[in-house]
Every structure is written in structure tokens, then in C-alpha cells.
Enzyme design. Structure first.
Site, PDB file in Angstrom:
ATOM      1  N   LYS A 265     -33.522 126.628   7.732  1.00 12.60           N
ATOM      2  CA  LYS A 265     -33.580 125.719   8.877  1.00 12.60           C
ATOM      3  C   LYS A 265     -32.167 125.460   9.393  1.00 12.60           C
ATOM      4  O   LYS A 265     -31.301 124.999   8.668  1.00 12.60           O
ATOM      5  CB  LYS A 265     -34.232 124.389   8.471  1.00 12.60           C
ATOM      6  CG  LYS A 265     -34.217 123.318   9.576  1.00 12.60           C
ATOM      7  CD  LYS A 265     -34.943 122.039   9.144  1.00 12.60           C
ATOM      8  CE  LYS A 265     -34.791 120.929  10.181  1.00 12.60           C
ATOM      9  NZ  LYS A 265     -35.423 119.659   9.762  1.00 12.60           N
ATOM     10  N   ASP A 270     -30.054 116.854  14.631  1.00  7.55           N
ATOM     11  CA  ASP A 270     -31.421 116.372  14.822  1.00  7.55           C
ATOM     12  C   ASP A 270     -31.399 114.925  15.297  1.00  7.55           C
ATOM     13  O   ASP A 270     -31.306 113.999  14.505  1.00  7.55           O
ATOM     14  CB  ASP A 270     -32.198 116.497  13.499  1.00  7.55           C
ATOM     15  CG  ASP A 270     -33.658 116.061  13.637  1.00  7.55           C
ATOM     16  OD1 ASP A 270     -34.114 115.877  14.787  1.00  7.55           O
ATOM     17  OD2 ASP A 270     -34.326 115.931  12.592  1.00  7.55           O
ATOM     18  N   LYS A 277     -34.673 109.214  16.888  1.00 10.13           N
ATOM     19  CA  LYS A 277     -34.397 108.510  15.637  1.00 10.13           C
ATOM     20  C   LYS A 277     -33.655 107.202  15.929  1.00 10.13           C
ATOM     21  O   LYS A 277     -32.996 107.069  16.963  1.00 10.13           O
ATOM     22  CB  LYS A 277     -33.508 109.380  14.734  1.00 10.13           C
ATOM     23  CG  LYS A 277     -34.211 110.558  14.099  1.00 10.13           C
ATOM     24  CD  LYS A 277     -33.266 111.298  13.153  1.00 10.13           C
ATOM     25  CE  LYS A 277     -33.894 112.553  12.576  1.00 10.13           C
ATOM     26  NZ  LYS A 277     -35.028 112.288  11.651  1.00 10.13           N
ATOM     27  N   ASP A 288     -28.612 118.882   9.110  1.00 11.05           N
ATOM     28  CA  ASP A 288     -29.944 119.457   9.256  1.00 11.05           C
ATOM     29  C   ASP A 288     -29.921 120.984   9.361  1.00 11.05           C
ATOM     30  O   ASP A 288     -30.948 121.610   9.588  1.00 11.05           O
ATOM     31  CB  ASP A 288     -30.654 118.830  10.466  1.00 11.05           C
ATOM     32  CG  ASP A 288     -32.140 118.613  10.213  1.00 11.05           C
ATOM     33  OD1 ASP A 288     -32.557 118.683   9.043  1.00 11.05           O
ATOM     34  OD2 ASP A 288     -32.878 118.397  11.189  1.00 11.05           O
ATOM     35  N   ASP A 347     -39.738 114.790  16.339  1.00 12.39           N
ATOM     36  CA  ASP A 347     -38.824 114.708  15.197  1.00 12.39           C
ATOM     37  C   ASP A 347     -39.312 115.557  14.024  1.00 12.39           C
ATOM     38  O   ASP A 347     -38.605 115.736  13.046  1.00 12.39           O
ATOM     39  CB  ASP A 347     -38.678 113.230  14.776  1.00 12.39           C
ATOM     40  CG  ASP A 347     -37.459 112.994  13.910  1.00 12.39           C
ATOM     41  OD1 ASP A 347     -36.608 113.914  13.819  1.00 12.39           O
ATOM     42  OD2 ASP A 347     -37.344 111.892  13.341  1.00 12.39           O
ATOM     43  N   GLU A 349     -39.424 118.671  13.976  1.00 12.58           N
ATOM     44  CA  GLU A 349     -39.011 119.897  14.672  1.00 12.58           C
ATOM     45  C   GLU A 349     -38.725 121.057  13.719  1.00 12.58           C
ATOM     46  O   GLU A 349     -38.832 122.216  14.103  1.00 12.58           O
ATOM     47  CB  GLU A 349     -37.766 119.611  15.531  1.00 12.58           C
ATOM     48  CG  GLU A 349     -36.410 119.644  14.803  1.00 12.58           C
ATOM     49  CD  GLU A 349     -36.255 118.630  13.678  1.00 12.58           C
ATOM     50  OE1 GLU A 349     -36.978 117.610  13.714  1.00 12.58           O
ATOM     51  OE2 GLU A 349     -35.456 118.853  12.760  1.00 12.58           O
ATOM     52  N   ARG A 351     -40.323 122.266  11.134  1.00 12.72           N
ATOM     53  CA  ARG A 351     -41.461 123.157  10.909  1.00 12.72           C
ATOM     54  C   ARG A 351     -41.756 124.014  12.145  1.00 12.72           C
ATOM     55  O   ARG A 351     -42.299 125.113  12.037  1.00 12.72           O
ATOM     56  CB  ARG A 351     -42.678 122.354  10.456  1.00 12.72           C
ATOM     57  CG  ARG A 351     -43.139 121.313  11.436  1.00 12.72           C
ATOM     58  CD  ARG A 351     -43.995 120.228  10.787  1.00 12.72           C
ATOM     59  NE  ARG A 351     -43.195 119.204  10.120  1.00 12.72           N
ATOM     60  CZ  ARG A 351     -43.699 118.139   9.500  1.00 12.72           C
ATOM     61  NH1 ARG A 351     -45.003 117.960   9.433  1.00 12.72           N
ATOM     62  NH2 ARG A 351     -42.902 117.268   8.926  1.00 12.72           N
TER      63      ARG A 351
HETATM   64  N1  BES Z   1     -34.321 116.478   9.444  1.00 17.77           N
HETATM   65  C1  BES Z   1     -35.371 115.557   9.214  1.00 17.77           C
HETATM   66  C2  BES Z   1     -35.636 115.303   7.738  1.00 17.77           C
HETATM   67  C3  BES Z   1     -34.557 114.550   6.980  1.00 17.77           C
HETATM   68  C4  BES Z   1     -34.628 113.183   6.868  1.00 17.77           C
HETATM   69  C5  BES Z   1     -33.543 115.230   6.349  1.00 17.77           C
HETATM   70  C6  BES Z   1     -33.660 112.506   6.154  1.00 17.77           C
HETATM   71  C7  BES Z   1     -32.591 114.548   5.633  1.00 17.77           C
HETATM   72  C8  BES Z   1     -32.655 113.187   5.526  1.00 17.77           C
HETATM   73  C9  BES Z   1     -36.664 116.068   9.827  1.00 17.77           C
HETATM   74  O1  BES Z   1     -36.530 116.847  10.950  1.00 17.77           O
HETATM   75  C10 BES Z   1     -37.441 114.870  10.228  1.00 17.77           C
HETATM   76  O2  BES Z   1     -37.015 114.173  11.104  1.00 17.77           O
HETATM   77  N2  BES Z   1     -38.580 114.657   9.563  1.00 17.77           N
HETATM   78  C11 BES Z   1     -39.418 113.558   9.849  1.00 17.77           C
HETATM   79  C12 BES Z   1     -40.833 114.078   9.882  1.00 17.77           C
HETATM   80  C13 BES Z   1     -41.830 113.090  10.413  1.00 17.77           C
HETATM   81  C14 BES Z   1     -41.609 112.855  11.890  1.00 17.77           C
HETATM   82  C15 BES Z   1     -43.195 113.635  10.172  1.00 17.77           C
HETATM   83  C16 BES Z   1     -39.245 112.523   8.751  1.00 17.77           C
HETATM   84  O3  BES Z   1     -39.059 112.910   7.595  1.00 17.77           O
HETATM   85  O4  BES Z   1     -39.236 111.337   9.061  1.00 17.77           O
HETATM   86 ZN    ZN Z   2     -34.780 117.831  11.172  1.00 21.53          ZN
HETATM   87 MN    MN Z   3     -36.475 115.660  12.738  1.00 19.18          MN
END
Ligand code: BES
Ligand code: ZN
Ligand code: MN
Length: 497
Positions: A265, A270, A277, A288, A347, A349, A351
Site C-alpha cells: 500500500k 491519507d 479525518k 500510509d 477513508d 481507501e 483496500r
Molecule cells: N491508513 C488508515 C489506517 C491507519 C490508521 C493506519 C491508524 C495507521 C494508523 C486507513 O486508510 C484508514 O483510514 N482506515 C479506516 C478504515 C475505516 C474507515 C473503515 C480506519 O481504520 O479508521
Molecule cells: Zn490509509
Molecule cells: Mn484511510
């Protein structure tokens, strides 16, 4: 810095900085005993006087405290018989950190004589070398005042010549891994105003020049459009930076041998996109792209070790931004596989770019595919910062990765991908939704990816908790899971022979 092995008693290394160990309760390792003898009971006296307890991670620098010895770093090993593999690594990092600000130019480390539960001498050699590099690591590219690294030589002392061959192999592995880990950390620590998708593509091309066995090709958005990568391109729509699909091919094995594919990834930042966020949650999101940096690191480790194996690295590199042209919740996307996806959150993104990269992988006819992604905050809740979340559609592959994680001290823990969880990402409007609600958030993300990985043996590594420490003054990328993946490749080579 030069890394060396040497069979030599501490007395003969007295001009260098000596790292030696002693246990809680006053038991000495053999190097500590030697020094204690020639320094008139110096070490035992420290215990008697209560100046040193030997607790795991305790570090006591001794300067010119005994006639011949210039500089000794006495390290506590905890209770004898109780030192775990990770505990061992941690205390070496601490010792190395304590030296990293000094002008010490040569270190001889005697911690090979510490007892670590069930571990060989060669294992300790590799861990010591890797941990020293971790302890000395510093990212000061953007500091006006650079820290000078004075360390010229790091010698790992061996008790005798008996296991020299295995130790030499371990040292060569350590050298390749530390090199790769440092590359991965540097890329990940580079902020997103510099580390853009194009920057990552250029870095990959550089590696292609540096290593003759690595071939690099980069697809731009027009090319991805023609292929039909509707999910990846949707994520990129809000960004002024052009997305790139970076492909690296390391050819070390036979021409017709099916490769291992590593998919990383590469979200260079992000923001969350239109599902923006909060400011607190946005800090750390330059990391990220740690999955992408891991792929670049692991490929260089393979090339440096000249592993007789074929490895493909695929990096979808995209910036996730909000705005008038950005994709939105409830948009329906058509992925490269043809499957449609309803966007619940922009968010989620990771996947979306990975699913198209996984489908793209098919053309390399890989034997196994492993994706590496800072995919979910939920995995940090489940496993914290110590274990990478592992999910897989193939038990032997999952087992091999777990084993490589234990061997390399870069561990993962498996989570299930049962069918029941798949129900959470059903959508009334498209083939699937990109979010499955809060329960089991890491698993439903894995379920989503599994729908694009049906044609091969596949494993998913969620490294959101392990690839970087995102908070506090010590925040930095860790270089994980480069050690695990390099070990996985080494094991594969050894099993095939
Ligand atoms: N890049 C984030 C995941 C992340 C969170 C990495 C904290 C490192 C530290 C990912 O893209 C994300 O935002 N995931 C969301 C998914 C949700 C919207 C289903 C999350 O984990 O809140
Ligand atoms: Zn992310
Ligand atoms: Mn995200």
C-alpha cells in the site's frame, strides 16, 4: 559502518568500547567474568554497592574505571534463564541508543554470550547487528544540524570458531536486512510534500539502476485508465499528484519459476478524503506508504543476498485528498476485476487501491501473493504495536509467514477470515461495500481483499500498528515487516534446495 565477527577475549579489545552483560542477582556472563577478573572485581563490586542491579534493559556506562579498559557498557540481562528473544533485541537497541550520541568509533559486543531461550549463536549474531543499526538510526535529512555518526566498526565477539560459517551467513543476512530496513525507514519518514507517488516511482527506478537484477516499470494514470483500474483511480481523483503503479521484478531464480509477489500500500498521504479525518487522526498519515517502502526494502534485501528466487513488487502509489473532484461516499466504482464497490467511506481507501493491484498481479502468474498495508486502525486496537495482523486464504502460507516472523523477531498474529465476516461488507447496490462497520474492522478489510485474491495463494499483513510509531518525540518508521519478509524468502530458498 563495518560489521565484523571476531574471536577475541575482552582483554584484547580493551581499546574499543565493550558491551557486556550481567544478570539480575549478580550472575556474570563469561565476558563480564573475564573483565571482573582483570579489573579486580569491578563488576561484582557494582552489584555489592547496589550501583547496578542487572534488570533487563539497564545500561551502565563505565569510563576508565579500571586500568586498561577505556569504556565499558554494562547491560542488565534480567533474571538468568528468563531472557526472551524480543527482550534480547530490546536491550541491545537500548545499549546502542546510549552510544549513538557519543564519539565512540569502535564497539565490541559480547552479548553473544547471553542466554536467550532456545536461540543459537548465529541467531544472536544477526539480532545484535540488526538491533545496533536500529539503535543508531537517526533521520536528520531535514535538520540543519546533522548528527555525525562516529561509529566506524561494530565487532560481534564469538566465543570460538566452531559455528563460524553459520555466524558469517547470519552476518551477511543482517547486513542486507539492516540496509533494507534503513531504506524503508528513510522512505517512510520522508514527508508527503516530498514523498509523492512520482517520488516513489523515481526511487524504484533508482533501485533498478543500482541492482542489475531488478527491472522497474511504472504505469501512469492514462495507462491505468485503459486497463480499467476504476477503484485505484477513484482514490486518486481528489489529488493534484498523479497516481503511479510501480512494478519491480527481481530475477534471481530460474526463468520459468513462478514468483512471489509483494504488494505494498502506497498512500503517500491519507487525509481520509471527503470522509475527512480529524486533525489528531491525520498526524502519522505520511506513514500510509509503509507497505510500499517495505516492498522496496525487501526487494533490495533479496537482490543484495542474491537469493535464487523470483520476486515481483507491485506498488499502487496514490495520494488520498478531499475536494471538488474527489470521490465521495456512496459512489459506486468498477474495479479492474469487474466487481463493483459501493464506497461507504473514502477513508477506507487502502483496500480500493490494493484490490486493483491484486488483480493486476494475476498477469505475473505468482505462486504466492503477500500484501503489506497500514490498512486499519482496528488492528492497532486488536494487537497494539507488537504484532502485525496476518490473514490468509492458504494455511501453509500463513504458517510460513508466522514462522519467519518468530525467527526474525518481527512477529505476526493470525486473524480468521471466516465466511460469516463476509456478510458485513454486503451492499444493497453494488457487489460489495468498502466498509463493514466497526466490529472486526481489520478482518472485514481482509475479507474485502480476499475477494480479489481468489486466483492465488494469498496473505495480507496489516502493519498499521507495527510499521511506525506515530506519536511522541520518538516517532519513526520501524522498517517492519522487512525482516519477516526477507526471512520468508530465505526460508523458501532453503526449502526448495
Ligand atoms: N491508513 C488508515 C489506517 C491507519 C490508521 C493506519 C491508524 C495507521 C494508523 C486507513 O486508510 C484508514 O483510514 N482506515 C479506516 C478504515 C475505516 C474507515 C473503515 C480506519 O481504520 O479508521
Ligand atoms: Zn490509509
Ligand atoms: Mn484511510
Amino acid at each position: 559502518m563495518k560489521l565484523n565477527l571476531k574471536v577475541a577475549p575482552p582483554q584484547s579489545q580493551h581499546k574499543t568500547c565493550l558491551i557486556i552483560g550481567a544478570y539480575e542477582g549478580g550472575q556474570l556472563t563469561s565476558a563480564a567474568k573475564d573483565i571482573d577478573k582483570s579489573a579486580k572485581g569491578l563488576i561484582k563490586q557494582l552489584f555489592t554497592d547496589g550501583l547496578f542491579k542487572g534488570k533487563a534493559g539497564e545500561v551502565l556506562p563505565l569510563f576508565r574505571s579500571a586500568q586498561d579498559f577505556n569504556h565499558i557498557v554494562l547491560v542488565g540481562l534480567g533474571k538468568q534463564g528468563a531472557l526472551s528473544p524480543t527482550g534480547f533485541r530490546r536491550l541491545i537497541v537500548t545499549a546502542a541508543k546510549s552510544l549513538s550520541g557519543t564519539e565512540t568509533d569502535t564497539i565490541t559486543c559480547y552479548l553473544t554470550d547471553a542466554e536467550v531461550q532456545g536461540k543459537s549463536l548465529a541467531w544472536k549474531v544477526r539480532q545484535i547487528a540488526e538491533a545496533c543499526s536500529d539503535g543508531y538510526y537517526c533521520f536528520d535529512l531535514f535538520k540543519s544540524e546533522k548528527r555525525k555518526n562516529h561509529l566506524k566498526q561494530f565487532i560481534i565477539a564469538l566465543p570460538d570458531n566452531k559455528q563460524l560459517k553459520a555466524c558469517e551467513t547470519a552476518l551477511a543476512e543482517a547486513q542486507a536486512i539492516t540496509h533494507a530496513v534503513t531504506l524503508t525507514k528513510n522512505l517512510a519518514n520522508t514527508p508527503s510534500n516530498i514523498c509523492t507517488p512520482s517520488f516513489l516511482a523515481d526511487q524504484a527506478k533508482e533501485l533498478g539502476k543500482q541492482y542489475r537484477d531488478i527491472k522497474v516499470t511504472v504505469l501512469n494514470e492514462t495507462q491505468m485508465q485503459k486497463l480499467g483500474m476504476g477503484a485505484l483511480l477513484a482514490v486518486s481523483r481528489g489529488s493534484a499528484e498523479e497516481a503511479k503503479l510501480i512494478c519491480l521484478e527481481y530475477h534471481g531464480g530460474k526463468k520459468n519459476q513462478a514468483p512471489v509477489a509483494l504488494v505494498g500500500k502506497g498512500i503517500t498521504f491519507d487525509t481520509g478524503g471527503n470522509s475527512l479525518k480529524t486533525p489528531d487522526n491525520m498526524v502519522g498519515m505520511k506513514y500510509d506508504m509503509c507497505g510500499a517502502a517495505t516492498v522496496l526494502g525487501t526487494l533490495t534485501a533479496a537482490a543484495e543476498l542474491k537469493l535464487p528466487i523470483n520476486v515481483v513488487g507491485i506498488i499502487p502509489a496514490v495520494e488520498n485528498m478531499p475536494g471538488g473532484s474527489a470521490y465521495k461516499p456512496e459512489d459506486i466504482l468498477t474495479s479492474l476485476s469487474g466487481q463493483t464497490i459501493e464506497v461507504i467511506s473514502t477513508d477506507a481507501e487502502g483496500r480500493l487501491i490494493l484490490c486493483d493491484a491484486l488483480t493486476y498481479c494475476e498477469r505475473f502468474k505468482p505462486d504466492v501473493v503477500i500484501d503489506i498495508a497500514t490498512l486499519t486502525g482496528a488492528v492497532v486496537i486488536a494487537l497494539g504495536t507488537h504484532a502485525t495482523g496476518l490473514m490468509s486464504n492458504d494455511e501453509p502460507l500463513a504458517k510460513a509467514l508466522l514462522k519467519a516472523g518468530i525467527e526474525s523477531n518481527d512477529r505476526a498474529w493470525q486473524l480468521p477470515l471466516w465466511d460469516e465476516y463476509q456478510e458485513q461488507i454486503e451492499s444493497p447496490f453494488a457487489d460489495m461495500a468498502n466498509v463493514g462497520g466497526r466490529p472486526a474492522g481489520s478482518i472485514t478489510a481482509g475479507c474485502f481483499l480476499s475477494r480479489f485474491a481468489k486466483k492465488f495463494h494469498w496473505a495480507h499483513l496489516d502493519v498499521a500498528g507495527t510499521a511506525a510509531f506515530m506519536f511522541g518525540p520518538e516517532r519513526s518508521a520501524t522498517g517492519r515487516p522487512v525482516p519477516m519478509l526477507t526471512q520468508f524468502l530465505i526460508d523458501r530458498v532453503n526449502h526448495e534446495n
